[in-house]
Design a protein around this motif. Structure first.
Motif, PDB file in Angstrom:
ATOM      1  N   ASP A 119       0.813  -1.215   0.000  1.00  0.00           N
ATOM      2  CA  ASP A 119       0.000   0.000   0.000  1.00  0.00           C
ATOM      3  C   ASP A 119       0.852   1.273   0.000  1.00  0.00           C
ATOM      4  O   ASP A 119       0.382   2.332  -0.383  1.00  0.00           O
ATOM      5  N   GLN A 120       2.105   1.155   0.447  1.00  0.00           N
ATOM      6  CA  GLN A 120       2.996   2.316   0.517  1.00  0.00           C
ATOM      7  C   GLN A 120       3.692   2.600  -0.809  1.00  0.00           C
ATOM      8  O   GLN A 120       4.355   3.635  -0.966  1.00  0.00           O
ATOM      9  N   CYS A 121       3.576   1.709  -1.764  1.00  0.00           N
ATOM     10  CA  CYS A 121       4.319   1.800  -3.026  1.00  0.00           C
ATOM     11  C   CYS A 121       4.052   3.120  -3.743  1.00  0.00           C
ATOM     12  O   CYS A 121       2.911   3.578  -3.841  1.00  0.00           O
ATOM     13  N   ILE A 122       5.129   3.747  -4.240  1.00  0.00           N
ATOM     14  CA  ILE A 122       5.011   5.012  -4.977  1.00  0.00           C
ATOM     15  C   ILE A 122       5.283   4.813  -6.469  1.00  0.00           C
ATOM     16  O   ILE A 122       5.519   5.790  -7.194  1.00  0.00           O
ATOM     17  N   ASP A 123       5.260   3.578  -6.930  1.00  0.00           N
ATOM     18  CA  ASP A 123       5.376   3.256  -8.359  1.00  0.00           C
ATOM     19  C   ASP A 123       6.662   3.783  -9.002  1.00  0.00           C
ATOM     20  O   ASP A 123       6.645   4.192 -10.170  1.00  0.00           O
ATOM     21  N   CYS A 124       7.744   3.722  -8.263  1.00  0.00           N
ATOM     22  CA  CYS A 124       9.011   4.202  -8.840  1.00  0.00           C
ATOM     23  C   CYS A 124       9.630   3.184  -9.786  1.00  0.00           C
ATOM     24  O   CYS A 124      10.501   3.510 -10.582  1.00  0.00           O
ATOM     25  N   MET A 125       9.201   1.924  -9.686  1.00  0.00           N
ATOM     26  CA  MET A 125       9.640   0.840 -10.579  1.00  0.00           C
ATOM     27  C   MET A 125      11.085   0.378 -10.339  1.00  0.00           C
ATOM     28  O   MET A 125      11.616  -0.426 -11.099  1.00  0.00           O
ATOM     29  N   LEU A 126      11.695   0.876  -9.292  1.00  0.00           N
ATOM     30  CA  LEU A 126      13.070   0.490  -9.000  1.00  0.00           C
ATOM     31  C   LEU A 126      13.199  -1.017  -8.775  1.00  0.00           C
ATOM     32  O   LEU A 126      14.102  -1.672  -9.311  1.00  0.00           O
ATOM     33  N   CYS A 127      12.292  -1.565  -7.996  1.00  0.00           N
ATOM     34  CA  CYS A 127      12.380  -3.002  -7.682  1.00  0.00           C
ATOM     35  C   CYS A 127      12.262  -3.844  -8.949  1.00  0.00           C
ATOM     36  O   CYS A 127      12.976  -4.838  -9.110  1.00  0.00           O
ATOM     37  N   VAL A 128      11.367  -3.432  -9.855  1.00  0.00           N
ATOM     38  CA  VAL A 128      11.188  -4.160 -11.114  1.00  0.00           C
ATOM     39  C   VAL A 128      12.503  -4.140 -11.894  1.00  0.00           C
ATOM     40  O   VAL A 128      12.909  -5.144 -12.486  1.00  0.00           O
ATOM     41  N   ASP A 129      13.184  -2.999 -11.887  1.00  0.00           N
ATOM     42  CA  ASP A 129      14.427  -2.854 -12.640  1.00  0.00           C
ATOM     43  C   ASP A 129      15.586  -3.629 -12.019  1.00  0.00           C
ATOM     44  O   ASP A 129      16.432  -4.140 -12.749  1.00  0.00           O
ATOM     45  N   VAL A 130      15.650  -3.688 -10.695  1.00  0.00           N
ATOM     46  CA  VAL A 130      16.840  -4.285 -10.073  1.00  0.00           C
ATOM     47  C   VAL A 130      16.742  -5.794  -9.867  1.00  0.00           C
ATOM     48  O   VAL A 130      17.769  -6.456  -9.712  1.00  0.00           O
ATOM     49  N   CYS A 131      15.565  -6.354  -9.874  1.00  0.00           N
ATOM     50  CA  CYS A 131      15.472  -7.801  -9.640  1.00  0.00           C
ATOM     51  C   CYS A 131      16.121  -8.557 -10.795  1.00  0.00           C
ATOM     52  O   CYS A 131      15.715  -8.415 -11.944  1.00  0.00           O
ATOM     53  N   PRO A 132      17.131  -9.381 -10.492  1.00  0.00           N
ATOM     54  CA  PRO A 132      17.881 -10.059 -11.551  1.00  0.00           C
ATOM     55  C   PRO A 132      17.085 -11.145 -12.275  1.00  0.00           C
ATOM     56  O   PRO A 132      17.492 -11.576 -13.354  1.00  0.00           O
ATOM     57  N   VAL A 133      16.001 -11.587 -11.696  1.00  0.00           N
ATOM     58  CA  VAL A 133      15.234 -12.678 -12.317  1.00  0.00           C
ATOM     59  C   VAL A 133      13.803 -12.256 -12.682  1.00  0.00           C
ATOM     60  O   VAL A 133      12.959 -13.108 -12.977  1.00  0.00           O
ATOM     61  N   ASP A 134      13.539 -10.942 -12.663  1.00  0.00           N
ATOM     62  CA  ASP A 134      12.216 -10.419 -13.046  1.00  0.00           C
ATOM     63  C   ASP A 134      11.074 -11.103 -12.294  1.00  0.00           C
ATOM     64  O   ASP A 134      10.089 -11.532 -12.887  1.00  0.00           O
ATOM     65  N   ALA A 135      11.240 -11.182 -10.989  1.00  0.00           N
ATOM     66  CA  ALA A 135      10.222 -11.826 -10.161  1.00  0.00           C
ATOM     67  C   ALA A 135       9.126 -10.863  -9.717  1.00  0.00           C
ATOM     68  O   ALA A 135       8.139 -11.280  -9.122  1.00  0.00           O
ATOM     69  N   ILE A 136       9.283  -9.546 -10.008  1.00  0.00           N
ATOM     70  CA  ILE A 136       8.372  -8.539  -9.462  1.00  0.00           C
ATOM     71  C   ILE A 136       7.585  -7.852 -10.564  1.00  0.00           C
ATOM     72  O   ILE A 136       8.133  -7.492 -11.604  1.00  0.00           O
ATOM     73  N   ASP A 137       6.284  -7.665 -10.306  1.00  0.00           N
ATOM     74  CA  ASP A 137       5.418  -6.904 -11.202  1.00  0.00           C
ATOM     75  C   ASP A 137       4.766  -5.797 -10.385  1.00  0.00           C
ATOM     76  O   ASP A 137       4.179  -6.062  -9.337  1.00  0.00           O
TER      77      ASP A 137
END
Ligand code: SF4
Ligand code: F3S
Length: 103
Positions: free
Chosen positions: A81-99
């Protein structure tokens, strides 16, 4: 990579610590996808940890998955719920586990 259409393609089988669980879940091998706005495919996550380190609002916390073939802990999007949609996590995950779905 995580299926970005998981909400249509998977069944919501429950909730854990306030986070939706999308099946199939057959512990310990199959842990499903966790979260909705910020979703992590637990079966792809190999506990790299970059998402926990880099998220500016600390959405993720470790949760233990003993016996899972990829890793024995996973990044749970506990505070999605705190997510600010910066997309950093999507970019840094080496195996693309995050959407992240800014919708
Ligand atoms: Fe955190 Fe940004 Fe990922 Fe949202 S998109 S969970 S704010 S790193
Ligand atoms: Fe897992 Fe990717 Fe985070 S491997 S710990 S979801 S950076």
């Amino acid at each position: 990579a995580i299926d970005s259409n998981f909400e249509a393609n998977r069944e919501r089988v429950g909730e854990e610590d306030g986070v939706a669980v999308w099946g199939p879940v057959e512990p310990p091998e199959k842990q499903g996808i966790r979260g909705t706005h910020v979703a992590v495919d637990f079966d792809i996550c190999l506990a790299d940890g970059a998402c926990l380190e880099d998220c500016p609002v600390d959405v993720f916390e470790w949760t233990d998955t003993p016996g899972h073939p990829e890793s024995e802990r996973k990044a749970n999007p506990a505070d999605e719920d705190q997510c600010i949609d910066c997309m950093l996590c999507v970019d840094v995950c080496p195996v693309d586990a995050i959407d992240v779905d800014p919708g």
